[in-house]
Design an enzyme around this catalytic site. Structure first.
Site, mmCIF file in Angstrom:
data_model
loop_
_atom_site.group_PDB
_atom_site.id
_atom_site.type_symbol
_atom_site.label_atom_id
_atom_site.label_comp_id
_atom_site.label_asym_id
_atom_site.label_seq_id
_atom_site.Cartn_x
_atom_site.Cartn_y
_atom_site.Cartn_z
ATOM 1 N N ASP A 71 0.837 -1.207 0.000
ATOM 2 C CA ASP A 71 0.000 0.000 0.000
ATOM 3 C C ASP A 71 0.873 1.259 0.000
ATOM 4 O O ASP A 71 0.575 2.234 0.700
ATOM 5 C CB ASP A 71 -0.951 -0.028 1.206
ATOM 6 C CG ASP A 71 -2.114 0.948 1.054
ATOM 7 O OD1 ASP A 71 -2.358 1.427 -0.080
ATOM 8 O OD2 ASP A 71 -2.770 1.243 2.075
HETATM 9 MG MG LIG Z 1 -3.113 4.974 5.030
#
Ligand SMILES: [Mg+2]
Ligand SMILES: Nc1ncnc2c1ncn2[C@@H]1O[C@H](COP(=O)(O)OP(=O)(O)O)[C@@H](O)[C@H]1O
Length: 316
Positions: free
Chosen positions: A174
């Site tokens: 991410d």
């Molecule tokens: Mg975040």
């Protein structure tokens, strides 16, 4: 700072709410909530205070907002009836995993986890408070702010942090400008291990993906994931540094793979880095650049060939 949200709208804990780590087998610690920093689909992040040590900290509360509500007492977290148990359990396991991975991979380039415990029928992660701004806040869509010196002093060490993570057998999954903090000394610190996993070739489906930053293989349950998945996102972060926007989302590029030229309309050209970024943003993971060393070399070249570095070497 403008990103601090006050009050307990959207179900946050109240100012001065008290949290305690339970202490089983470890030192008792008390934390106080000060203000809310952010709220996402999965968690609420607060600025807080660690009472004994008298230090600022960040408290991240597991709060998957579509599945829970705050109880009338203002602190307990109730699961909504009729919501799928397996989804809640998977999200909770990922949140617990986030704290455990943070503890396992301590590094100066990774936010330090101070504590993790359960209270209010939910889970909390306490971290060091990083005084600074996220890379997204720092650039804020203005790419001409970024100098080769910033890439060399701040982003190159971030790539080394990523190398450290990969050596530990962990992929972050991410990487994006909102998950990178730049502290007051200009050091980058990696945040948000909510999607991170130990990679053993099987991957596992991530919980959230981010348009522009997530590679194609994170959208498929069957695909093979590995360090090369982080390389795609890193290339997208560097693209953001140069252009001030995320690259076109990979799902659109599947049908019409036209990546906009990195320097179009900008003052700077980034000749070395744009080549590395393009190789990192290749849609097919088996054709993508597989080594972080290309990014380090490209940043170094941008820096040593920049006028300010040449001036410094002449005067020093
Ligand atoms: Mg975040
Ligand atoms: N340790 C920290 N110090 C300072 N700010 C932080 C810290 N951790 C998170 N933040 C802020 O909170 C935001 C959300 O944190 P993050 O861990 O990314 O949560 P989420 O999983 O909800 O995205 C970050 O973008 C950053 O602005």
């Amino acid at each position: 700072m403008s990103r601090v949200l006050m009050g307990n709208e959207a179900g946050g804990l109240r100012r001065n709410a008290r949290l305690q780590n339970g202490g089983s087998g470890k030192e008792h610690r008390t934390y106080r909530v000060r203000s809310k920093i952010s709220a996402s689909e999965l968690a609420i992040v607060y600025a807080g205070r660690c009472e004994k040590q008298e230090i600022k900290c960040v408290i991240k509360e597991f709060y998957p907002k579509s599945l829970v509500r705050r109880g009338k007492d203002g602190s307990s977290v109730r699961r909504l009836s009729g919501m799928p148990d397996d989804k809640y359990e998977a999200l909770r396991d990922a949140f617990i995993n986030e704290g455990e991975l943070l503890k396992a991979c301590e590094h100066p380039g990774i936010v330090r986890c101070i504590d993790q415990f359960e209270q209010n029928d939910t889970v909390y992660i306490v971290m060091e408070f990083i005084e600074g701004v996220t890379l997204a806040e720092m650039i804020g869509g203005r790419p001409d702010k970024i100098e080769p010196g910033f890439l060399y002093k701040t982003m190159l060490p971030l790539i080394e942090t990523l190398e450290h993570l990969h050596k530990q057998g962990i992929i972050h999954r991410d990487l994006k400008p909102g998950n990178i903090m730049i502290d007051r000394q200009g050091n980058a610190k990696l945040l948000d291990f909510g999607s991170a996993v130990r990679f053993d070739g099987s991957g596992g489906h991530p919980i959230l993906t981010t348009a522009g930053y997530s590679p194609l293989e994170l959208y498929s349950e069957q695909s093979r994931q590995g360090p090369v998945s982080d390389i795609y996102s890193l290339a997208a972060v560097l693209f953001y540094c140069c252009r001030g926007t995320a690259p076109t989302d990979v799902r659109k590029r599947l049908f019409d793979d036209r990546l906009e030229p990195i320097h179009a309309g900008l003052k700077r050209r980034w000749p070395f880095l744009s080549r590395a970024i393009r190789r990192g943003l290749i849609v097919a993971p088996d054709k993508r650049c597989t080594s972080l060393k290309w990014f380090k070399a490209a940043i170094t070249m941008e820096y040593v060939t920049s006028p300010s570095a040449r001036r410094k070497s002449r005067s020093g």
